[in-house]
Design a protein around this motif. Sequence first.
Motif, PDB file in Angstrom:
ATOM      1  N   SER A 223      15.387  21.475   0.246  1.00  0.00           N
ATOM      2  CA  SER A 223      16.599  21.148  -1.458  1.00  0.00           C
ATOM      3  C   SER A 223      15.635  19.920  -1.021  1.00  0.00           C
ATOM      4  O   SER A 223      15.675  19.386  -2.570  1.00  0.00           O
ATOM      5  CB  SER A 223      17.679  20.919  -1.000  1.00  0.00           C
ATOM      6  OG  SER A 223      18.615  20.287  -2.227  1.00  0.00           O
ATOM      7  N   ASP A 224      15.520  19.184  -0.317  1.00  0.00           N
ATOM      8  CA  ASP A 224      15.661  17.960  -0.136  1.00  0.00           C
ATOM      9  C   ASP A 224      13.941  17.484  -0.669  1.00  0.00           C
ATOM     10  O   ASP A 224      13.467  16.520  -1.534  1.00  0.00           O
ATOM     11  CB  ASP A 224      15.188  17.147   1.414  1.00  0.00           C
ATOM     12  CG  ASP A 224      16.529  17.008   2.129  1.00  0.00           C
ATOM     13  OD1 ASP A 224      17.808  17.420   1.152  1.00  0.00           O
ATOM     14  OD2 ASP A 224      17.494  17.301   3.138  1.00  0.00           O
ATOM     15  N   ALA A 225      13.105  17.836  -0.390  1.00  0.00           N
ATOM     16  CA  ALA A 225      11.941  18.104  -1.375  1.00  0.00           C
ATOM     17  C   ALA A 225      11.557  18.050  -2.822  1.00  0.00           C
ATOM     18  O   ALA A 225      10.671  17.953  -3.429  1.00  0.00           O
ATOM     19  CB  ALA A 225      10.628  18.837  -0.918  1.00  0.00           C
ATOM     20  N   LEU A 226      12.623  19.180  -3.649  1.00  0.00           N
ATOM     21  CA  LEU A 226      12.110  19.260  -4.802  1.00  0.00           C
ATOM     22  C   LEU A 226      12.630  18.313  -5.398  1.00  0.00           C
ATOM     23  O   LEU A 226      13.220  16.915  -4.986  1.00  0.00           O
ATOM     24  CB  LEU A 226      13.940  19.800  -5.190  1.00  0.00           C
ATOM     25  CG  LEU A 226      13.681  21.717  -4.845  1.00  0.00           C
ATOM     26  CD1 LEU A 226      15.008  22.513  -4.978  1.00  0.00           C
ATOM     27  CD2 LEU A 226      12.949  22.894  -4.629  1.00  0.00           C
ATOM     28  N   ASN A 227      11.783  18.299  -6.359  1.00  0.00           N
ATOM     29  CA  ASN A 227      11.607  17.115  -7.693  1.00  0.00           C
ATOM     30  C   ASN A 227      10.884  15.984  -7.206  1.00  0.00           C
ATOM     31  O   ASN A 227      10.924  14.920  -7.456  1.00  0.00           O
ATOM     32  CB  ASN A 227      12.634  16.892  -8.137  1.00  0.00           C
ATOM     33  CG  ASN A 227      13.273  17.402  -8.601  1.00  0.00           C
ATOM     34  OD1 ASN A 227      13.279  18.231  -9.984  1.00  0.00           O
ATOM     35  ND2 ASN A 227      15.450  17.301  -9.029  1.00  0.00           N
ATOM     36  N   LYS A 228      10.261  16.391  -6.292  1.00  0.00           N
ATOM     37  CA  LYS A 228       9.768  15.783  -5.359  1.00  0.00           C
ATOM     38  C   LYS A 228       7.933  15.821  -5.359  1.00  0.00           C
ATOM     39  O   LYS A 228       7.663  16.710  -4.941  1.00  0.00           O
ATOM     40  CB  LYS A 228       9.939  15.394  -4.061  1.00  0.00           C
ATOM     41  CG  LYS A 228      11.030  14.194  -3.674  1.00  0.00           C
ATOM     42  CD  LYS A 228      11.580  14.088  -2.333  1.00  0.00           C
ATOM     43  CE  LYS A 228      12.928  13.483  -2.533  1.00  0.00           C
ATOM     44  NZ  LYS A 228      13.648  13.400  -1.228  1.00  0.00           N
ATOM     45  N   PRO A 229       6.400  14.249  -5.518  1.00  0.00           N
ATOM     46  CA  PRO A 229       5.493  14.938  -5.640  1.00  0.00           C
ATOM     47  C   PRO A 229       4.699  15.991  -4.141  1.00  0.00           C
ATOM     48  O   PRO A 229       4.071  17.548  -4.680  1.00  0.00           O
ATOM     49  CB  PRO A 229       4.538  14.092  -5.722  1.00  0.00           C
ATOM     50  CG  PRO A 229       5.723  12.249  -5.840  1.00  0.00           C
ATOM     51  CD  PRO A 229       7.527  12.981  -5.527  1.00  0.00           C
ATOM     52  N   ASP A 230       5.409  15.880  -3.286  1.00  0.00           N
ATOM     53  CA  ASP A 230       5.035  17.149  -2.752  1.00  0.00           C
ATOM     54  C   ASP A 230       6.263  18.625  -2.564  1.00  0.00           C
ATOM     55  O   ASP A 230       6.132  18.301  -1.653  1.00  0.00           O
ATOM     56  CB  ASP A 230       4.649  16.219  -1.199  1.00  0.00           C
ATOM     57  CG  ASP A 230       6.307  15.932  -0.671  1.00  0.00           C
ATOM     58  OD1 ASP A 230       7.332  15.605  -1.059  1.00  0.00           O
ATOM     59  OD2 ASP A 230       6.010  15.513   0.714  1.00  0.00           O
TER      60      ASP A 230
END
Length: 354
Positions: A223-230
């Motif tokens: 969830s923390d990674a969603l909508n981020k470049p990686d």
Amino acid sequence: MKTYGVIMAGGGGTRFWPLSRKKIPKQLLNLSGKDIMINETIDRLSRVADYENIFIVTNAAQKSEMLNLVDGRIVENHIIAEPAARNTAACIGYAAIELIKKYGDGIMVITPSDAYIKDVNKFADILKIAVKEAENTNKLITIGIKPTFPATGYGYIKYAKSSDAVKTVLKFVEKPDRETAEKYLADGGFVWNSGIFVWKASVILEKFKKLQPEIYSYLQRISDALNKPDEQRLIEELYPLIPSISVDYGIMEKSDDIVVVPGDFGWNDIGSWDMFNVLHAEDSCGNIRTGDALTIDCKNTTVYSSGKLVAALGVDNIVIVETPDAIMVCAKDKAQDVKKIVDELNANGREELL
């Protein structure tokens, strides 16, 4: 509150080999002669969730072909690709965090991609009851199927008898033997476990946090990674590490606030070739012929031809399936074991047939 349709479509459908393959599994096949199974599932769900709010969770290898075959019903970013198969708990948890992070909390109506439902109007009515219950409570809701015969191939749910449409679940029961199944049928307080669920996305995530903290920790990192470049890199790194467990065993059987909405809408789990009679009419001798098929002096035999003439003479209780690169013959009562053929081919490195 929005209602989201979530279709679990990551299975390989190995019991429908040789028709079902890794890239074109059962849910992408037209077994009914009307449309492919995933499209029939999407159209049924559209009665309770708008098309733009329907999502599919599938494995990465199937995503491209699925996008082509859904024929514009689902946009690309609503097909959620699993980097690895981690069972239904991970599948549902992954869908829940995607929805909350990218679209907002809402009611999830979760269904397998490969069930057959005869009366779609009754099915929609049952789902609407479940959606209303999910809106008004924080309960986990499942849809139960009123049993029509003493099935030994399905799990059962025992519920507290009442006049209410929504009933309290007392316990989940594993697949019974014949004698036990007959007792369940006579009792009247049992339903088949359909694997169809309704609940708020936020509620199921709270259940993961409480009952499956290890799975929840991975879901939170994703969830923390969603909508981020990686985002994609981290999902591919973390998802295969999620413990593989079913949502039934990991969440449902461990919760004490489960309710069920029993329904009778012509549901069948089309899991193997011996269930083909649900989709196609038998002749007076119990035979089913699909494609260029011929049966003479046969009984209870299913013949599927993709192109070549397949002729059967004097056989009983047989399944014969012809595809361009394989022919499968098995006793009908062994249809559940067709996946053993797939296992053997896999062990022998016959990737071209998988």
